[in-house]
Design a protein around this motif. Structure first.
Motif, PDB file in Angstrom:
ATOM      1  N   ASN A  16      45.547  30.704  44.052  1.00  0.00           N
ATOM      2  CA  ASN A  16      45.920  31.344  44.218  1.00  0.00           C
ATOM      3  C   ASN A  16      45.918  32.690  44.794  1.00  0.00           C
ATOM      4  OD1 ASN A  16      47.271  28.788  45.738  1.00  0.00           O
ATOM      5  ND2 ASN A  16      48.619  28.601  44.410  1.00  0.00           N
ATOM      6  N   ALA A  17      45.605  32.904  42.827  1.00  0.00           N
ATOM      7  CA  ALA A  17      45.825  34.076  43.162  1.00  0.00           C
ATOM      8  C   ALA A  17      44.291  34.997  43.888  1.00  0.00           C
ATOM      9  CB  ALA A  17      45.868  35.035  41.588  1.00  0.00           C
ATOM     10  N   ARG A  18      43.440  34.010  43.047  1.00  0.00           N
ATOM     11  CA  ARG A  18      42.333  34.853  43.424  1.00  0.00           C
ATOM     12  C   ARG A  18      41.763  34.494  45.291  1.00  0.00           C
ATOM     13  NH1 ARG A  18      39.255  30.298  38.855  1.00  0.00           N
ATOM     14  NH2 ARG A  18      39.239  31.516  37.219  1.00  0.00           N
ATOM     15  N   ALA A  19      42.662  33.656  45.741  1.00  0.00           N
ATOM     16  CA  ALA A  19      42.457  33.169  47.161  1.00  0.00           C
ATOM     17  C   ALA A  19      43.185  34.846  47.703  1.00  0.00           C
ATOM     18  CB  ALA A  19      43.007  31.995  47.261  1.00  0.00           C
ATOM     19  N   ALA A  20      44.393  35.338  47.228  1.00  0.00           N
ATOM     20  CA  ALA A  20      44.690  36.121  47.602  1.00  0.00           C
ATOM     21  C   ALA A  20      44.188  37.152  47.170  1.00  0.00           C
ATOM     22  CB  ALA A  20      45.948  36.771  46.936  1.00  0.00           C
ATOM     23  N   PHE A  21      43.486  37.128  46.804  1.00  0.00           N
ATOM     24  CA  PHE A  21      42.468  38.542  46.250  1.00  0.00           C
ATOM     25  C   PHE A  21      41.563  38.831  46.826  1.00  0.00           C
ATOM     26  CE2 PHE A  21      43.605  38.223  41.291  1.00  0.00           C
ATOM     27  CZ  PHE A  21      45.409  38.961  41.559  1.00  0.00           C
ATOM     28  N   GLU A  22      41.422  37.631  47.294  1.00  0.00           N
ATOM     29  CA  GLU A  22      39.875  37.439  48.563  1.00  0.00           C
ATOM     30  C   GLU A  22      40.240  38.333  49.874  1.00  0.00           C
ATOM     31  OE1 GLU A  22      36.521  34.950  50.518  1.00  0.00           O
ATOM     32  OE2 GLU A  22      37.412  34.329  48.100  1.00  0.00           O
ATOM     33  N   GLN A  23      41.307  37.585  50.095  1.00  0.00           N
ATOM     34  CA  GLN A  23      41.811  37.975  51.316  1.00  0.00           C
ATOM     35  C   GLN A  23      42.450  39.243  51.199  1.00  0.00           C
ATOM     36  OE1 GLN A  23      45.549  35.938  52.917  1.00  0.00           O
ATOM     37  NE2 GLN A  23      44.708  34.490  52.030  1.00  0.00           N
ATOM     38  N   ALA A  24      42.310  40.504  50.041  1.00  0.00           N
ATOM     39  CA  ALA A  24      42.748  41.438  50.391  1.00  0.00           C
ATOM     40  C   ALA A  24      42.603  42.269  49.909  1.00  0.00           C
ATOM     41  CB  ALA A  24      44.268  41.670  49.245  1.00  0.00           C
ATOM     42  N   GLY A  25      41.041  41.632  49.943  1.00  0.00           N
ATOM     43  CA  GLY A  25      39.844  42.808  49.649  1.00  0.00           C
ATOM     44  C   GLY A  25      39.027  43.725  48.255  1.00  0.00           C
ATOM     45  N   GLY A  26      39.874  41.856  47.064  1.00  0.00           N
ATOM     46  CA  GLY A  26      38.610  42.285  46.145  1.00  0.00           C
ATOM     47  C   GLY A  26      40.106  42.556  45.124  1.00  0.00           C
ATOM     48  N   VAL A  27      40.070  42.049  43.368  1.00  0.00           N
ATOM     49  CA  VAL A  27      40.782  42.266  42.497  1.00  0.00           C
ATOM     50  C   VAL A  27      41.128  44.327  42.335  1.00  0.00           C
ATOM     51  CG1 VAL A  27      39.329  42.134  41.311  1.00  0.00           C
ATOM     52  CG2 VAL A  27      41.469  41.304  40.270  1.00  0.00           C
ATOM     53  N   GLY A  28      39.727  44.890  42.323  1.00  0.00           N
ATOM     54  CA  GLY A  28      39.775  45.799  42.677  1.00  0.00           C
ATOM     55  C   GLY A  28      41.456  46.745  43.773  1.00  0.00           C
ATOM     56  N   MET A  45      43.102  38.128  33.823  1.00  0.00           N
ATOM     57  CA  MET A  45      43.726  36.570  34.374  1.00  0.00           C
ATOM     58  C   MET A  45      43.459  35.748  34.912  1.00  0.00           C
ATOM     59  SD  MET A  45      47.390  37.905  33.826  1.00  0.00           S
ATOM     60  CE  MET A  45      47.445  39.880  34.791  1.00  0.00           C
ATOM     61  N   PHE A  46      42.701  36.486  35.783  1.00  0.00           N
ATOM     62  CA  PHE A  46      42.265  35.412  37.150  1.00  0.00           C
ATOM     63  C   PHE A  46      40.265  35.879  37.599  1.00  0.00           C
ATOM     64  CE2 PHE A  46      46.316  37.057  37.772  1.00  0.00           C
ATOM     65  CZ  PHE A  46      47.487  36.647  38.511  1.00  0.00           C
ATOM     66  N   GLY A  47      39.942  36.464  36.546  1.00  0.00           N
ATOM     67  CA  GLY A  47      37.997  36.869  36.802  1.00  0.00           C
ATOM     68  C   GLY A  47      37.045  34.699  36.337  1.00  0.00           C
ATOM     69  N   PRO A  48      36.267  35.024  36.806  1.00  0.00           N
ATOM     70  CA  PRO A  48      35.525  34.155  36.457  1.00  0.00           C
ATOM     71  C   PRO A  48      35.907  33.484  34.682  1.00  0.00           C
ATOM     72  CG  PRO A  48      34.204  35.717  36.229  1.00  0.00           C
ATOM     73  CD  PRO A  48      35.299  36.294  36.852  1.00  0.00           C
TER      74      PRO A  48
END
Length: 156
Positions: A16-28, A45-48
């Protein structure tokens, strides 16, 4: 909670965090919103290939930073859309009303009315929606379905 349940929760949180990060413009981008100078903490925690387990505190902080409803990153149904928290809008918001949140509350009230087979007029419907929205804001963005169901059962 069993070890298997904990493991499942961690997997759900990561996905879920990975999907949210994608929606928000990436982990950075998320790291910056959270006040970090870089993304390395989140990538651990959420990398590959995660090397750390995300904590409760970290998950709630991510939700808050992204405007997600509390506990939404723990949901097996996937994360809510970034920026859709039922929490009260920030004072800088001009409208003061989160229309997306209001829409979700209206849908919830309507669903419960149908399930409980309660006949309400438009005035009572509006009052129920208002009550549910205020309750959700007071509860940190979580609409309490069980509480609204109790109210409807009293009306029946």
């Amino acid at each position: 909670m069993t070890t298997n349940t904990v493991s499942n929760l961690v997997q759900i949180r990561i996905a879920n965090a990975r999907a949210a990060f994608e929606q928000a413009g990436g982990v950075g981008s998320v790291a910056k919103k959270m006040g970090y100078s870089g993304a390395s903490f989140l990538v651990q925690m959420f990398g590959p290939k995660p090397t750390r387990t995300p904590t409760e505190k970290t998950m709630r902080r991510i939700e808050e930073s992204l405007g997600l409803p509390a506990m939404s990153l723990d949901s097996p149904d996937g994360p809510a859309k970034v920026g859709t928290s039922l929490a009260a809008p920030a004072p800088s918001d001009k409208g003061g009303l989160d229309t997306a949140a209001l829409s979700r509350v209206i849908s919830l009230v309507n669903k419960l009315i149908e399930e409980e087979k309660v006949d309400v007029g438009s005035d009572k419907f509006a009052a129920l929606v208002s009550m549910a929205y205020e309750d959700a804001v007071e509860q940190g963005g979580v609409a309490r379905e069980a509480k609204m169901r109790q109210v409807l059962q009293l009306l029946n």
